[in-house]
Design a protein around this motif. Structure first.
Motif, PDB file in Angstrom:
ATOM      1  N   GLY A 122      47.550  15.044  75.276  1.00 27.33           N
ATOM      2  CA  GLY A 122      47.061  15.458  76.831  1.00 27.33           C
ATOM      3  C   GLY A 122      45.013  14.841  76.911  1.00 27.33           C
ATOM      4  O   GLY A 122      45.051  14.730  77.659  1.00 27.33           O
ATOM      5  N   TYR A 123      44.588  15.017  75.799  1.00 24.84           N
ATOM      6  CA  TYR A 123      43.736  14.869  75.812  1.00 24.84           C
ATOM      7  C   TYR A 123      42.481  14.776  74.174  1.00 24.84           C
ATOM      8  O   TYR A 123      43.252  15.684  73.393  1.00 24.84           O
ATOM      9  CB  TYR A 123      42.403  16.442  76.482  1.00 24.84           C
ATOM     10  CG  TYR A 123      40.904  16.213  76.214  1.00 24.84           C
ATOM     11  CD1 TYR A 123      40.134  14.893  76.753  1.00 24.84           C
ATOM     12  CD2 TYR A 123      40.464  17.878  74.990  1.00 24.84           C
ATOM     13  CE1 TYR A 123      37.931  15.775  76.505  1.00 24.84           C
ATOM     14  CE2 TYR A 123      39.092  16.916  75.100  1.00 24.84           C
ATOM     15  CZ  TYR A 123      38.466  16.022  75.611  1.00 24.84           C
ATOM     16  OH  TYR A 123      36.878  16.371  75.751  1.00 24.84           O
ATOM     17  N   GLY A 142      37.865  12.699  79.779  1.00 20.08           N
ATOM     18  CA  GLY A 142      37.845  13.754  80.243  1.00 20.08           C
ATOM     19  C   GLY A 142      39.583  13.448  80.824  1.00 20.08           C
ATOM     20  O   GLY A 142      40.458  12.840  80.769  1.00 20.08           O
ATOM     21  N   ALA A 143      40.087  14.881  80.897  1.00 25.20           N
ATOM     22  CA  ALA A 143      41.674  15.043  81.595  1.00 25.20           C
ATOM     23  C   ALA A 143      41.507  16.530  82.706  1.00 25.20           C
ATOM     24  O   ALA A 143      41.419  17.679  81.662  1.00 25.20           O
ATOM     25  CB  ALA A 143      42.257  14.754  79.985  1.00 25.20           C
ATOM     26  N   LEU A 154      40.624  20.075  80.424  1.00 31.09           N
ATOM     27  CA  LEU A 154      41.592  20.404  78.857  1.00 31.09           C
ATOM     28  C   LEU A 154      39.498  19.859  78.367  1.00 31.09           C
ATOM     29  O   LEU A 154      38.816  18.830  78.193  1.00 31.09           O
ATOM     30  CB  LEU A 154      42.133  19.188  78.117  1.00 31.09           C
ATOM     31  CG  LEU A 154      43.522  19.454  78.943  1.00 31.09           C
ATOM     32  CD1 LEU A 154      44.551  19.009  78.979  1.00 31.09           C
ATOM     33  CD2 LEU A 154      43.397  21.240  78.649  1.00 31.09           C
ATOM     34  N   GLY A 155      39.380  20.429  76.850  1.00 28.79           N
ATOM     35  CA  GLY A 155      38.079  20.675  76.225  1.00 28.79           C
ATOM     36  C   GLY A 155      38.714  21.123  74.645  1.00 28.79           C
ATOM     37  O   GLY A 155      39.530  21.600  74.944  1.00 28.79           O
ATOM     38  N   ILE A 156      37.537  20.623  74.236  1.00 31.87           N
ATOM     39  CA  ILE A 156      37.643  21.726  72.705  1.00 31.87           C
ATOM     40  C   ILE A 156      36.719  21.502  71.462  1.00 31.87           C
ATOM     41  O   ILE A 156      35.800  20.553  71.421  1.00 31.87           O
ATOM     42  CB  ILE A 156      38.140  19.940  71.906  1.00 31.87           C
ATOM     43  CG1 ILE A 156      39.723  20.025  72.484  1.00 31.87           C
ATOM     44  CG2 ILE A 156      38.663  20.881  69.621  1.00 31.87           C
ATOM     45  CD1 ILE A 156      40.689  18.740  72.091  1.00 31.87           C
ATOM     46  N   ALA A 169      34.773  18.756  84.295  1.00 30.01           N
ATOM     47  CA  ALA A 169      35.640  19.348  84.879  1.00 30.01           C
ATOM     48  C   ALA A 169      36.468  20.039  86.423  1.00 30.01           C
ATOM     49  O   ALA A 169      37.290  19.880  87.080  1.00 30.01           O
ATOM     50  CB  ALA A 169      36.565  20.240  83.840  1.00 30.01           C
ATOM     51  N   ALA A 170      34.822  20.571  86.942  1.00 32.43           N
ATOM     52  CA  ALA A 170      34.963  21.552  87.773  1.00 32.43           C
ATOM     53  C   ALA A 170      34.458  20.323  89.183  1.00 32.43           C
ATOM     54  O   ALA A 170      35.444  20.309  89.797  1.00 32.43           O
ATOM     55  CB  ALA A 170      33.848  22.512  87.673  1.00 32.43           C
TER      56      ALA A 170
END
Length: 280
Positions: A122-123, A142-143, A154-156, A169-170
């Motif tokens: 996904g990311y 990003g994703a 999605l972040g990590i 993302a927003a």
């Protein structure tokens, strides 16, 4: 706004370094727990499948990686229990993995296991932290994950330390932000501040998963949480011990928060050509 509430789970657990098959089985058990409590999305920690353990990741890249095809799909028999849990529980799963790409890049990634059992990358983590740069390549985009009308950025882990990552993302319309993470013991203040801030900065829900346990210097501190759009914890785990934290994301609360706190609508697209320098 999304059409209906969405129940999510943030998981904290201790994986075994290097044991992808065993950790996938653990993930499947935890996803089943989340499903029993009504969760439709479950988020597990960063690098959960191989464990966030650089010595093991360095010593056995072939054994700790999952391989992706050009279309970012993953076909790995070690993940079968997790696929089955996603299907039987009707849960979309986001879980951390080390991924080997067709061009031989190696990334810290989030796999998405959908409710039909398909697995895809996904990311890929964009902001690498410290020694991660010696083992992994950074992602380049990003994703956003779409689930039941909810847009979930999605972040990590370290991505969430950068306000601009959550803001991107927003800006893509995210209602929530999912962050599998690996926070070490001693980082509790930052762990609890960053993701609450990303929620408030962007008036969006944040789901934060984290590992627990492990041996020094790779001992992790739990604190998995779901934050509301004002940065308040709807659910939070302890600093130790396995847990599945479940909360419901409410579109009415999201809409009310964004009406009352209109930072996304009010933000300036351009802060001007230059900053003034003043002498006091």
């Amino acid at each position: 706004m999304p059409p209906a509430p969405l129940t999510v789970a943030a998981v904290q657990a201790e994986p075994v370094p290097g044991d992808v098959a065993g950790n996938a089985a653990t993930a499947a058990r935890l996803v089943a727990r989340a499903a029993e409590r009504g969760a439709r999305v479950a988020v597990l920690p960063e690098l959960f499948l191989p464990a966030y353990h650089p010595p093991a990741l360095r010593a056995d890249p072939a054994g700790t990686d999952v391989v992706t095809a050009e279309d970012r799909t993953v076909d790995d028999p070690r993940l079968e229990p997790l696929r089955a849990a996603a299907v039987s529980g009707g849960v979309t799963v986001v879980v951390g993995a080390a991924v080997r790409h067709p061009d031989n890049r190696r990334t810290i990634s989030s796999l998405v296991v959908d409710r039909g059992g398909a697995v895809r990358v996904g990311y890929d983590k964009q902001q690498l932290w410290g020694g991660e740069r010696e083992l992994f390549d950074a992602g380049d985009r990003g994703a956003t994950l779409l689930v039941d009308g909810w847009r979930l950025g999605l972040g990590i882990c370290y991505d969430g330390c950068f306000p601009e990552h959550g803001r991107a993302a927003a800006a893509d319309g995210a209602h929530g932000y999912l962050c599998p993470s690996g926070y070490l013991a001693g980082s509790e203040h930052r762990r609890d501040l960053y993701y609450a801030a990303r929620a408030l900065d962007n008036t969006m829900y944040v789901v934060f998963a984290n590992s627990v346990g492990g041996a020094e210097p790779w001992r992790f501190n739990g604190g998995a949480a779901v934050y509301d759009p004002e940065g308040r914890p709807l659910a939070r785990g302890a600093d130790a011990g396995e847990d599945v934290l479940v909360a419901t994301l409410d579109p009415a609360q999201l809409a009310a928060t964004r009406a009352a706190h209109s930072m996304l609508a009010d933000r300036l697209r351009d802060l001007g050509p230059a900053r003034l320098s003043l002498v006091g």
